[in-house]
Scaffold this motif. Structure first.
Motif, PDB file in Angstrom:
ATOM      1  N   HIS A  35       1.079  -1.481  -0.077  1.00 49.01           N
ATOM      2  CA  HIS A  35       0.150   0.029   0.260  1.00 49.01           C
ATOM      3  C   HIS A  35       0.865   1.452  -0.234  1.00 49.01           C
ATOM      4  CE1 HIS A  35      -3.606  -1.930   0.412  1.00 49.01           C
ATOM      5  NE2 HIS A  35      -3.203  -2.786   1.233  1.00 49.01           N
ATOM      6  N   LEU A  37       0.800   5.510  -0.560  1.00 50.94           N
ATOM      7  CA  LEU A  37       0.266   7.158  -0.458  1.00 50.94           C
ATOM      8  C   LEU A  37       1.357   7.887  -1.327  1.00 50.94           C
ATOM      9  CD1 LEU A  37      -1.693   8.692   0.702  1.00 50.94           C
ATOM     10  CD2 LEU A  37      -0.486   9.246   2.092  1.00 50.94           C
ATOM     11  N   SER A  50      -0.111   5.728 -10.571  1.00 49.42           N
ATOM     12  CA  SER A  50      -1.402   4.614  -9.675  1.00 49.42           C
ATOM     13  C   SER A  50      -1.529   3.570 -10.794  1.00 49.42           C
ATOM     14  CB  SER A  50      -2.164   6.145  -9.518  1.00 49.42           C
ATOM     15  OG  SER A  50      -2.507   6.600  -8.455  1.00 49.42           O
ATOM     16  N   GLU A  59      -0.504  -0.859  -3.848  1.00 51.88           N
ATOM     17  CA  GLU A  59      -2.105  -0.094  -4.613  1.00 51.88           C
ATOM     18  C   GLU A  59      -2.120   1.461  -3.805  1.00 51.88           C
ATOM     19  OE1 GLU A  59      -6.639  -0.233  -1.037  1.00 51.88           O
ATOM     20  OE2 GLU A  59      -4.905  -2.055  -2.076  1.00 51.88           O
ATOM     21  N   HIS A  61      -2.901   5.152  -2.834  1.00 58.54           N
ATOM     22  CA  HIS A  61      -3.744   5.667  -2.411  1.00 58.54           C
ATOM     23  C   HIS A  61      -3.502   6.433  -2.951  1.00 58.54           C
ATOM     24  CE1 HIS A  61      -5.499   2.377  -0.004  1.00 58.54           C
ATOM     25  NE2 HIS A  61      -4.329   2.056   0.177  1.00 58.54           N
ATOM     26  N   PHE A  72      -5.168  10.433   5.327  1.00 63.87           N
ATOM     27  CA  PHE A  72      -5.191   9.650   4.875  1.00 63.87           C
ATOM     28  C   PHE A  72      -4.270   8.699   5.578  1.00 63.87           C
ATOM     29  CE2 PHE A  72      -3.818   5.647   3.029  1.00 63.87           C
ATOM     30  CZ  PHE A  72      -5.338   5.165   2.758  1.00 63.87           C
TER      31      PHE A  72
END
Length: 157
Positions: A35, A37, A50, A59, A61, A72
């Motif tokens: 994950h 960011l 992205s 993934e 964000h 977030f």
């Protein structure tokens, strides 16, 4: 004439980033989703990163502002494994974002790897970024090999 030159510079910048993303997809053998960011205010660049990272076990964000990125991080649906941080954001300097992350009381959050990816490439900015707590500092335009190796290195932590 000026617009044509600008378009070529922007196209070259995105082609370099695209090549980097292709290399990550080819080299990533890890089946666990990571994950990331991405705090980046350029919507085209954010979409590109992205989309292509998302195609290969990442993934992403996206937060277009520092405020949204920090929000977030404080309340993630899933823990963030790495932050890619732009320095020139509309609401707060990326250096301040980095400093706030490093000073957070949650030690897992405070130790999240941060890679600064920015157009500010002079030595003073690089040193300041690292002193503020960034794990790496990469100036745009970037080479795919450098960013790929740094991203993979910090995700192994």
């Amino acid at each position: 004439m000026g617009i044509l030159i600008y378009d070529r510079v922007v196209s070259h910048r995105y082609s370099i980033i695209f090549k980097f993303l292709e290399q990550i997809m080819e080299d990533n053998n890890n089946s666990a989703t990571k994950h990331i960011l991405l705090i980046e205010d350029d919507p085209d660049l954010a979409d590109l990163i992205s989309e292509y990272l998302g195609m290969n076990y990442y993934e992403v964000h996206h937060a277009p502002t520092a405020t949204q990125g920090l929000e977030f991080l404080m309340h993630p649906a899933k823990p963030v494994d790495l932050v890619i941080l732009d320095l020139m954001l509309p609401d707060m300097d990326g250096m301040q974002v980095c400093q706030r992350i490093r000073q957070h009381k949650d030690s897992r959050l405070a130790q999240t790897p941060i890679i600064m990816l920015t157009a500010k490439g002079d030595t003073t900015d690089r040193v300041l970024g690292l002193e503020m707590g960034a794990d790496d500092y990469i100036a745009k335009p970037l080479t795919g090999d450098v960013l790929k190796k740094k991203l993979r290195k910090h995700l192994k932590r």
